[in-house]
Structures are given as C-alpha cells and as structure tokens.
Motif scaffolding. Structure first.
Motif, PDB file in Angstrom:
ATOM      1  N   TRP A  96       0.821  -1.212   0.000  1.00 34.10           N
ATOM      2  CA  TRP A  96       0.000   0.000   0.000  1.00 34.10           C
ATOM      3  C   TRP A  96       0.854   1.261   0.000  1.00 34.10           C
ATOM      4  CZ3 TRP A  96      -4.588   0.018  -1.755  1.00 34.10           C
ATOM      5  CH2 TRP A  96      -5.406  -1.094  -1.622  1.00 34.10           C
ATOM      6  N   ALA A  97       2.000   1.202   0.662  1.00 37.25           N
ATOM      7  CA  ALA A  97       2.911   2.349   0.651  1.00 37.25           C
ATOM      8  C   ALA A  97       3.387   2.633  -0.772  1.00 37.25           C
ATOM      9  CB  ALA A  97       4.098   2.085   1.574  1.00 37.25           C
ATOM     10  N   GLY A  98       3.744   1.580  -1.495  1.00 36.87           N
ATOM     11  CA  GLY A  98       4.183   1.748  -2.878  1.00 36.87           C
ATOM     12  C   GLY A  98       3.075   2.259  -3.776  1.00 36.87           C
ATOM     13  N   VAL A  99       1.875   1.729  -3.608  1.00 34.54           N
ATOM     14  CA  VAL A  99       0.723   2.182  -4.393  1.00 34.54           C
ATOM     15  C   VAL A  99       0.439   3.649  -4.099  1.00 34.54           C
ATOM     16  CG1 VAL A  99      -1.780   1.935  -4.689  1.00 34.54           C
ATOM     17  CG2 VAL A  99      -0.321  -0.098  -4.623  1.00 34.54           C
ATOM     18  N   PHE A 100       0.472   4.004  -2.832  1.00 37.92           N
ATOM     19  CA  PHE A 100       0.199   5.387  -2.428  1.00 37.92           C
ATOM     20  C   PHE A 100       1.198   6.349  -3.065  1.00 37.92           C
ATOM     21  CE2 PHE A 100       0.458   9.067   0.310  1.00 37.92           C
ATOM     22  CZ  PHE A 100      -0.872   9.373   0.520  1.00 37.92           C
ATOM     23  N   TYR A 101       2.488   6.026  -2.955  1.00 35.34           N
ATOM     24  CA  TYR A 101       3.485   6.927  -3.506  1.00 35.34           C
ATOM     25  C   TYR A 101       3.433   6.952  -5.032  1.00 35.34           C
ATOM     26  CZ  TYR A 101       7.377  10.068  -3.147  1.00 35.34           C
ATOM     27  OH  TYR A 101       8.144  11.200  -3.205  1.00 35.34           O
ATOM     28  N   GLY A 102       3.127   5.818  -5.640  1.00 35.54           N
ATOM     29  CA  GLY A 102       2.967   5.784  -7.093  1.00 35.54           C
ATOM     30  C   GLY A 102       1.833   6.684  -7.559  1.00 35.54           C
ATOM     31  N   LEU A 103       0.719   6.661  -6.825  1.00 34.60           N
ATOM     32  CA  LEU A 103      -0.405   7.546  -7.163  1.00 34.60           C
ATOM     33  C   LEU A 103      -0.011   9.014  -7.011  1.00 34.60           C
ATOM     34  CD1 LEU A 103      -3.442   5.653  -5.603  1.00 34.60           C
ATOM     35  CD2 LEU A 103      -3.003   6.072  -8.033  1.00 34.60           C
ATOM     36  N   PHE A 104       0.786   9.310  -5.971  1.00 34.24           N
ATOM     37  CA  PHE A 104       1.254  10.683  -5.807  1.00 34.24           C
ATOM     38  C   PHE A 104       2.109  11.113  -6.994  1.00 34.24           C
ATOM     39  CE2 PHE A 104       5.127  13.044  -4.601  1.00 34.24           C
ATOM     40  CZ  PHE A 104       4.578  14.314  -4.652  1.00 34.24           C
ATOM     41  N   VAL A 105       3.029  10.259  -7.417  1.00 34.24           N
ATOM     42  CA  VAL A 105       3.907  10.599  -8.545  1.00 34.24           C
ATOM     43  C   VAL A 105       3.078  10.816  -9.807  1.00 34.24           C
ATOM     44  CG1 VAL A 105       5.742   9.730 -10.055  1.00 34.24           C
ATOM     45  CG2 VAL A 105       5.943   9.494  -7.568  1.00 34.24           C
ATOM     46  N   LEU A 106       2.129   9.922 -10.068  1.00 38.49           N
ATOM     47  CA  LEU A 106       1.247  10.077 -11.226  1.00 38.49           C
ATOM     48  C   LEU A 106       0.487  11.398 -11.155  1.00 38.49           C
ATOM     49  CD1 LEU A 106      -0.200   8.959 -13.766  1.00 38.49           C
ATOM     50  CD2 LEU A 106      -1.861   7.931 -12.181  1.00 38.49           C
ATOM     51  N   ASN A 107      -0.070  11.688  -9.986  1.00 40.96           N
ATOM     52  CA  ASN A 107      -0.815  12.925  -9.786  1.00 40.96           C
ATOM     53  C   ASN A 107       0.076  14.147 -10.019  1.00 40.96           C
ATOM     54  OD1 ASN A 107      -1.546  15.107  -7.420  1.00 40.96           O
ATOM     55  ND2 ASN A 107      -3.362  14.354  -8.506  1.00 40.96           N
ATOM     56  N   ALA A 108       1.279  14.119  -9.478  1.00 39.57           N
ATOM     57  CA  ALA A 108       2.190  15.257  -9.611  1.00 39.57           C
ATOM     58  C   ALA A 108       2.599  15.477 -11.068  1.00 39.57           C
ATOM     59  CB  ALA A 108       3.424  15.030  -8.735  1.00 39.57           C
ATOM     60  N   VAL A 109       2.885  14.404 -11.783  1.00 40.26           N
ATOM     61  CA  VAL A 109       3.272  14.523 -13.189  1.00 40.26           C
ATOM     62  C   VAL A 109       2.126  15.099 -14.008  1.00 40.26           C
ATOM     63  CG1 VAL A 109       3.857  13.191 -15.264  1.00 40.26           C
ATOM     64  CG2 VAL A 109       5.044  12.739 -13.113  1.00 40.26           C
ATOM     65  N   LEU A 110       0.915  14.594 -13.772  1.00 43.75           N
ATOM     66  CA  LEU A 110      -0.237  15.120 -14.510  1.00 43.75           C
ATOM     67  C   LEU A 110      -0.510  16.578 -14.163  1.00 43.75           C
ATOM     68  CD1 LEU A 110      -2.680  12.070 -14.432  1.00 43.75           C
ATOM     69  CD2 LEU A 110      -1.322  12.920 -16.361  1.00 43.75           C
ATOM     70  N   ARG A 111      -0.315  16.954 -12.895  1.00 44.36           N
ATOM     71  CA  ARG A 111      -0.505  18.360 -12.528  1.00 44.36           C
ATOM     72  C   ARG A 111       0.507  19.253 -13.222  1.00 44.36           C
ATOM     73  NH1 ARG A 111       0.332  19.445  -7.207  1.00 44.36           N
ATOM     74  NH2 ARG A 111       1.121  17.377  -6.756  1.00 44.36           N
ATOM     75  N   LEU A 112       1.725  18.773 -13.385  1.00 45.32           N
ATOM     76  CA  LEU A 112       2.730  19.555 -14.117  1.00 45.32           C
ATOM     77  C   LEU A 112       2.382  19.665 -15.595  1.00 45.32           C
ATOM     78  CD1 LEU A 112       6.030  18.242 -12.508  1.00 45.32           C
ATOM     79  CD2 LEU A 112       5.098  20.558 -12.349  1.00 45.32           C
ATOM     80  N   ILE A 113       2.007  18.558 -16.208  1.00 44.22           N
ATOM     81  CA  ILE A 113       1.674  18.559 -17.639  1.00 44.22           C
ATOM     82  C   ILE A 113       0.467  19.462 -17.906  1.00 44.22           C
ATOM     83  CG2 ILE A 113       0.763  17.114 -19.509  1.00 44.22           C
ATOM     84  CD1 ILE A 113       2.476  14.818 -18.350  1.00 44.22           C
ATOM     85  N   TRP A 114      -0.544  19.360 -17.042  1.00 46.35           N
ATOM     86  CA  TRP A 114      -1.783  20.114 -17.250  1.00 46.35           C
ATOM     87  C   TRP A 114      -1.767  21.494 -16.582  1.00 46.35           C
ATOM     88  CZ3 TRP A 114      -5.037  15.251 -15.808  1.00 46.35           C
ATOM     89  CH2 TRP A 114      -5.086  14.397 -16.916  1.00 46.35           C
ATOM     90  N   LYS A 115      -0.618  21.862 -16.035  1.00 46.46           N
ATOM     91  CA  LYS A 115      -0.457  23.177 -15.386  1.00 46.46           C
ATOM     92  C   LYS A 115      -1.500  23.400 -14.289  1.00 46.46           C
ATOM     93  CE  LYS A 115       1.744  25.280 -19.409  1.00 46.46           C
ATOM     94  NZ  LYS A 115       2.620  24.205 -19.578  1.00 46.46           N
ATOM     95  N   GLN A 116      -1.676  22.366 -13.452  1.00 53.09           N
ATOM     96  CA  GLN A 116      -2.584  22.446 -12.313  1.00 53.09           C
ATOM     97  C   GLN A 116      -1.833  22.801 -11.039  1.00 53.09           C
ATOM     98  OE1 GLN A 116      -4.355  18.429 -12.787  1.00 53.09           O
ATOM     99  NE2 GLN A 116      -6.312  19.487 -12.739  1.00 53.09           N
ATOM    100  N   VAL A 117      -0.589  23.158 -11.159  1.00 56.50           N
ATOM    101  CA  VAL A 117       0.237  23.437  -9.988  1.00 56.50           C
ATOM    102  C   VAL A 117       0.089  24.892  -9.588  1.00 56.50           C
ATOM    103  CG1 VAL A 117       2.569  23.351  -9.062  1.00 56.50           C
ATOM    104  CG2 VAL A 117       1.857  21.700 -10.768  1.00 56.50           C
TER     105      VAL A 117
END
Length: 117
Positions: A96-117
């Motif tokens: 679950w720790a790995g899944v959680f951090y993986g979701l964070f990385v995915l979320n962060a990358v998408l926020r950067l690409i979509w300029k949601q930061v």
C-alpha cells in the motif's frame, strides 16, 4: 474529456491529502507501545501534518499562511506525501505504501503537464 480528467486529478490530490492523514494516524495507533504513546502518535502525528500543510501548502499555496512555490513547494509535497507512504511502510503495509506513492507521482506529473500546480 480533458476537463473531466483534470477534475479527476484534482480529486485524486484531495484524496491523497486525506490519505496522508489517515496513514499517519494508522501508523500511530499501530505502534508497539502503550496506549498513551499510541494516542499521542495517532492523534499528534496527523495534527503535526495538518499544521505543516496549513502553514505551507493549503490550497496549492493560495490558502497557506506562508505559501511555497517552485522547488520549495515540490520539496513540501515530496515530504508530505512521502511521509504518508513511509507511515504505511512503517505500519507493515509495504504494498500500500508503494501504491500510495505511485499515485502521488502520477498525480504530480499530470498536474505539471496540465499546469494544475
């Protein structure tokens, strides 16, 4: 369709934020210690995380007392969400720790690409 995906990504960010608090609380209550320590860690840990997020990261920084931007904001998010993943790991929930951090990385990358930061 992109609008729906961006909304889903924003919702994921919110649920990840809540997940950090739940993870830290869970970690505190699963410590191999007496109940006073478990209560202190299980309630105090999330309280410290809430205070840090309110001071530096709330609302993407817009609602924070001391808003962070750029690399400082990135460091805050890595520490915040990494802390949630580490709490899960320390509780014995390694997958679950790995899944959680993986979701964070995915979320962060998408926020950067979509300029949601």
């Amino acid at each position: 369709m992109l609008t729906i995906a961006k909304g889903a990504n924003a919702a994921l960010m919110f649920f990840l934020e809540l997940g950090v608090l739940a993870s830290v609380g869970y970690w505190g209550f699963t410590l191999a210690a007496g109940w006073p320590v478990k209560l202190l860690a299980g309630i105090g840990g999330p309280a410290l995380f809430i205070a840090a997020w309110a001071l530096f990261g709330a609302g993407g920084g817009a609602n924070a007392t001391f808003p962070l931007t750029g690399l400082a904001r990135a460091a805050l998010e890595i520490l915040w969400f990494g802390g949630g993943a580490l709490a899960l790991y320390a509780s014995g929930l390694v997958t679950w720790a790995g899944v959680f951090y993986g979701l964070f990385v995915l979320n962060a990358v998408l926020r950067l690409i979509w300029k949601q930061v």
